[in-house]
Structure formats: C-alpha cells, structure tokens
Design a protein around this motif. Structure first.
Motif, short mmCIF file in Angstrom:
data_model
loop_
_atom_site.label_atom_id
_atom_site.label_comp_id
_atom_site.label_asym_id
_atom_site.label_seq_id
_atom_site.Cartn_x
_atom_site.Cartn_y
_atom_site.Cartn_z
N UNK A 59 1.87 21.73 -13.74
CA UNK A 59 0.54 21.98 -14.33
C UNK A 59 0.69 22.94 -15.51
N UNK B 125 2.33 17.05 -10.65
CA UNK B 125 1.33 17.85 -11.37
C UNK B 125 1.24 19.26 -10.81
N UNK B 126 1.53 19.40 -9.50
CA UNK B 126 1.53 20.75 -8.93
C UNK B 126 2.61 21.61 -9.56
N UNK B 127 3.77 20.98 -9.76
CA UNK B 127 4.88 21.75 -10.30
C UNK B 127 4.76 21.96 -11.80
N UNK C 199 -0.01 25.63 -18.43
CA UNK C 199 -0.80 26.84 -18.58
C UNK C 199 -1.65 26.70 -19.84
N UNK D 173 0.99 8.15 -5.44
CA UNK D 173 -0.08 9.15 -5.45
C UNK D 173 0.46 10.53 -5.07
N UNK D 174 1.27 10.53 -4.00
CA UNK D 174 1.84 11.80 -3.56
C UNK D 174 2.77 12.39 -4.61
N UNK E 130 0.78 13.95 -7.37
CA UNK E 130 0.25 15.28 -7.02
C UNK E 130 1.36 16.31 -7.06
N UNK E 131 2.53 15.91 -6.48
CA UNK E 131 3.64 16.87 -6.44
C UNK E 131 4.06 17.28 -7.83
N UNK F 14 0.64 4.75 -2.21
CA UNK F 14 0.47 6.07 -1.59
C UNK F 14 1.60 7.01 -2.03
N UNK G 280 0.82 -1.21 0.00
CA UNK G 280 0.00 0.00 0.00
C UNK G 280 0.85 1.25 0.00
#
Lengths: 346, 242
Positions: free
Chosen positions: A19, A15-17, A21, A8-9, A12-13, A5, A1
């Motif tokens: 993403x 895609x945050x950096x 425009x 997944x983190x 997100x990290x 996880x 698991x």
C-alpha cells in the motif's frame, strides 16, 4: 472458483504489503538527503514561536488537496531559490551592515526583499497571462489559487508546448519525425524540449547575425555551456535589461519606459539601509520612495495623458502601482517585440 | 460460490424436496446460471444421475403373509376402538359418571402407543428382510456413493471455506490496519529522536514541506503576483506562444 478466491487473497496480501504512502508522497515528494538535511538545519535555527507557527501551517497544508500541495511545494521551491540568490547578493554588497543584525532580523529583511522582487516578476508576467486565467486566479481564495495555477501550467504543457515545439522545430529545420517525437514527450520533458530548442535557436541566431549587443564571445560561450533552463533565466535577465532599448515604438519613448522600469524596480539596498525601522514603517517608507520615483518618471516621460497624470496623487498605492504596471507591461502594444526565440528577435 | 450459485442451488433443493423426478430436474437444466458455472452444472448432472438410478430400482412389495398379518392387526385395533366408542356411547346414554370416558382413554393411551410402536418395528423389520431379497444392480453402491459425494464432503468443504474466509478477513484487517498506520504516521509528527537543542526531532515529512511553511505568508497573500512569479522557466517560455 478456487483460482478466483486465491487471486482475491493474493490481491489483498499484495496490497497490504505494498500500500503506497500516498499522503506522504504528495505532501513531501522524495527529496535527496542534502535537501532534507538543509531543511533540518533551517528548522533548528527556528525560534520556538517560529516552530509553533510552522506546525500550525503544516496542519493546514495537510488539509489541502494533493494538487494544491504539489503546486505549493513547487512554488515554494522557486521562492527558496530566489531567497538563496538574494542572500548571496546581499552577502556580497551589504555584508558589513547585515553582520550587525540578529539572525531573525536578517531573515525578515531577506523575506521582504524576496517578496518585493517576486511582486515585480509577477507584475511583468501577468501581462502575458490570458485574461480569463488571471481573473479566475484573482477571484479565487489563496488556498484554491494553487490548484488553478497548476491546472493552467498543465494545460500549457499539454497544448501550447506542442505548438511551440512545432514552430521552433520548423525554424531550426528539424526533421518532421524528430518534431513529432518531441511533441509526444511527457509534460515535463516536453517543456524542457521547448527550452532546449529555444537555446539552439538562440545559438543559430548568433551564428547568423552575430553576438547580442554588449555580450562578449567568452560570455556567450559560457552561457551556451549552461543547461537550457539556466540559459533561459540568464538570457531573460539580459533581455529585461535591453527590452526598452530595443523598442522602436513612439510614443512612449524607449528612454521614458526604461526610466519608469528602473524607478519601479525593487532595490534590496533600501531594505537593508532601513533595517532599524519596524517592518511596517520600513515598508511604508520604501513604497513612498518608489511611488515618488515612478511619478517623476511618468511625468517626465509623458507616459500618461495629462488628466491621468493629475489624478495620480489621488490614487491609493495599490491603484498607483497598478497604473505603473499597466504602462510598463500590460499595454495593448508591448514595449518590446516578443518573438518565438533568439536573442535578437527578443 | 457466488450469489447466483446460491440461487441455483436453492432452486435445486426445492425440486429435490418431496418426491423428485427426472422431469423436474430436466427443467432446471435450462437455468441461465449453468451457462457460466461448471460446478453447478456438475452438481445437477450428479443429481440427475442419482434420480435416474433410483427410478430404475423395482418398487418394493410386501410378502402376502406379512400383508395379511398387518391388515388383521389393524382390523383388531379398529375393533377395539369401535367397541370402546360403543361403550362410551352407552355410558352417555346410561348417564355414566362425568369424566369416565376421558379416564378410560387416558388409562389406555400408553398401552395404545406401545402397541403402535411394536407394530411399526415389526413392519420395518419385515421390510428390511424384504430388501435383502432384491437383486441389486452391479455398481449400484459406487454410483450411489458418487452421487452422494457432494453431501458427504459438504461439511469438510464448509470448514475449508470457513478457514479461507477467516484468512481473507485477517488479511483485510491487516490491510486496513496498515492504511490506518500510514495515515496516522503521515498526518502528524511522531518524534522519536531528539534535535540538537534537545527538543523532539521534527517529522521528516514536515521538513520536506519546510519551503512551503517558510514561504506561507507570501504564498497565501491576496496579491496574486507572487504566485505568478513562481512560474518556472519552461512554463514562462510557453507564455510567449499563447
């Protein structure tokens, strides 16, 4: 698991950096700095009212879909190129008259000339469009048209371009593998391949059949040195100047069609000459003069049946010029032979 | 942990309530969730091992002397209750004053509770003494601890999971914030510089679309010919092949 996880983190990290425009990418495709600088200089020349109007339009532009924005950017780029060419031509021929006008007035005149020329080009092209596509474009709201127009272009590049490459490749006796490779290119590149093959076919035609009428060897060599896209445009203009001379069909006679073509052509000099008139009045005068020229050409060339000639006077401007367009470009038998390529065939 | 893990663990917890048996746990080993979840499989195996271990322990027995004393004491307590009940019945027959029985019971209640507590303590002490006499199998402590490990470390794991979720939530918020920022900055101008005439500098994205804004009237007019005229050379060439 835990690995799930962690993944997944990490996702997100990342895609945050990263993403993208998207809106920026769609509304304003990356442009080289000089293009942006040129736009900035043009912006600075705007009056406060023009700036306000541009901002209001930009809001409407942003509200459009990405597809519509991309097509509008592409179409507007072509109009700007046309504008720059018209400005260059006017600077040569009407420089003295233009120098007496205020910059805003000059820009307005150029816009009128470009609009006139664009309508003339569009009138010629509409005869080549599939009827259902044309009907759909005409019924659509201006905001939706760009989307339909873009889809038509993509469809052409997907299907028609493959067929065209196949036909041109056969005429050039290209190996089957080479033809297949070009047919599998991405849309834009496939379209460029068509232009490249047409240019090669034109060169081959000249080698076999000699130079096109009125073109010297030096001029032809200079044309051949152009990139395929520019070669197509130059050759298209030459072709337009010859289309009626090449027509062998009768009636209508090639001379009569050519006279109508010349009568209907936009004349930038007229716009400049009437620069002192208000825009509406200038447009009305220019349209009336053109109508008179076209009526004369239609009558003298007997390009319409007598009943239709008599009915011409009762038509609105829009109906009248629609008739001219039909006679010139949209008849069941095009007044010039369209072929797959090559200067003599076209 | 997934929703399926939670469902499975709830089922396991239900089986462990009361007096769990190895048979009940064996029934859970057919749970479909175990096919794809090693953690839950391991958890069930540990519980089964613990139950097997507990089942192997001898039943505890009270020493005879202790049992006799406990029974004697219980009988004494029962005798007191019987005597009291008789007394109350007599009071009722002799028309005792109202509330006498309730008053007596209330006075006796603390004493009865203290007595019960003393008895329970004594019994527990005896039981614990008894445990010391039992022979404990080798490695029992280690096996019990190993079986209890999930429960012992559960709080630490919960804390770690909470931190993980907090970090994920933080990252998600940062992501949403960035999306909002990108949209906010691409939707409208955010002039920070000044143009040559001192007015706020235009948004570069708007400048990139300046061709469209300049040609807006032409592009948006009813006449479709202008749009057709913007067909590029490549697209125009393709019209010949339709």
């Amino acid at each position: 698991m835990i690995p799930v996880r962690a993944a997944f983190l990490a996702l997100i990290a990342v895609s945050t950096l990263l993403v993208p425009d998207r809106q920026g990418a769609a509304s304003a495709a990356p442009q080289p700095v000089p293009a942006l600088e040129s736009a900035r200089r043009r912006w600075e020349r705007f009056s406060p009212e023009e700036k306000e109007r541009a901002k209001e339009r930009y809001g409407r532009f942003l509200a459009m879909s990405e597809e519509e924005r991309e097509q509008l950017i592409e179409s507007a780029r072509r109009l700007r190129e046309r504008t720059e060419r018209v400005q260059g031509e006017l600077a040569g021929k009407d420089a003295q008259r233009l120098s007496t006008l205020a910059p805003e007035k000059r820009r307005a005149l150029v816009r009128e000339i470009v609009a006139d020329e664009s309508r003339a080009v569009g009138a010629r092209l509409r005869g080549q469009f599939p009827e259902d596509v044309l009907a759909r474009l005409e019924k659509a709201r201006p905001e939706d048209r760009a989307r339909y127009f873009r889809r038509f272009r993509i469809q052409q590049r997907d299907r028609v371009a493959r067929y065209a490459i196949g036909e041109l490749g056969k005429r050039l006796a290209l190996p089957a593998d080479e033809i297949r490779r070009m047919q599998e290119l991405p849309g834009d590149a496939r379209c460029e391949a068509v232009l490249d093959l047409r240019k090669r076919l034109s060169a081959l035609d000249v080698e076999v059949s000699g130079l096109p009428p009125g073109i010297t060897r030096e001029k032809w060599d200079a044309w051949l040195a152009l990139p395929p896209e520019e070669f197509f445009e130059v050759f298209q203009r030459y072709h337009e100047s010859r289309i009626f001379a090449q027509s062998k069909s009768a009636p209508p006679s090639p001379e009569a069609l050519r006279a109508l073509f010349e009568a209907s052509r936009p004349r930038p000099g007229e716009v400049v000459a009437l620069a002192d008139l208000p825009a509406e009045e200038r447009r009305a005068r220019i349209e009336a003069d053109r109508r008179e020229r076209c009526t004369k050409a239609l009558r003298e060339g007997s390009l319409l049946p007598p009943a239709e000639l008599e009915a011409l006077d009762r038509k609105t401007h829009a109906e009248f010029f629609d008739t001219v367009r039909r006679v010139l470009w949209n008849s069941g038998h095009p007044p010039w032979p369209r072929r797959l390529g090559g200067p003599l065939a076209r | 942990m997934t929703g399926d893990c939670r469902d499975f663990r709830a089922a396991l917890e239900a089986e462990l309530l009361g007096r769990p048996s190895q048979e009940k746990l064996a029934g859970l080993s057919w749970h479909a969730h175990l096919l794809g979840c090693a953690d839950c499989r391991e958890l069930l195996e540990k519980e089964e091992a613990l139950e097997a271990l507990l089942a192997s322990l001898p039943e505890p027995r009270l020493p005879e002397a202790l049992a006799r004393r406990v029974l004697l004491r219980l009988r004494e307590d029962r005798a007191v209750e019987v005597r009291l009940e008789k007394l109350l019945e007599l009071g009722d027959a002799a028309r005792a004053p109202a509330g006498l029985a309730a008053g007596i019971l209330a006075r006796l209640a603390p004493e009865r509770e203290a007595q019960a507590a003393r008895l329970a303590d004594a019994q527990l002490e005896k039981l614990l003494d008894l445990d010391q006499d039992l022979a404990v199998p080798a490695g029992l402590a280690a096996r019990v601890l190993s079986g209890l490990e999930p429960a012992r470390f559960a709080p630490a794991r919960r804390a770690r999971r909470s931190w993980t979720y907090a970090a994920a939530a933080g990252l998600l918020l940062a992501f949403l914030g960035r999306v909002w920022w990108v949209r906010a900055h691409s939707a409208g101008p955010a002039p920070t510089e000044l143009a040559a005439d001192g007015s706020p500098a235009p948004d570069p994205k708007m400048l990139a679309a300046l061709d469209v804004l300049e040609q807006w009237d032409l592009l948006m007019q009813d006449d479709v010919d202008v749009l057709l005229s913007t067909l590029g050379p490549g697209d125009e060439a393709l019209l010949d092949y339709r």
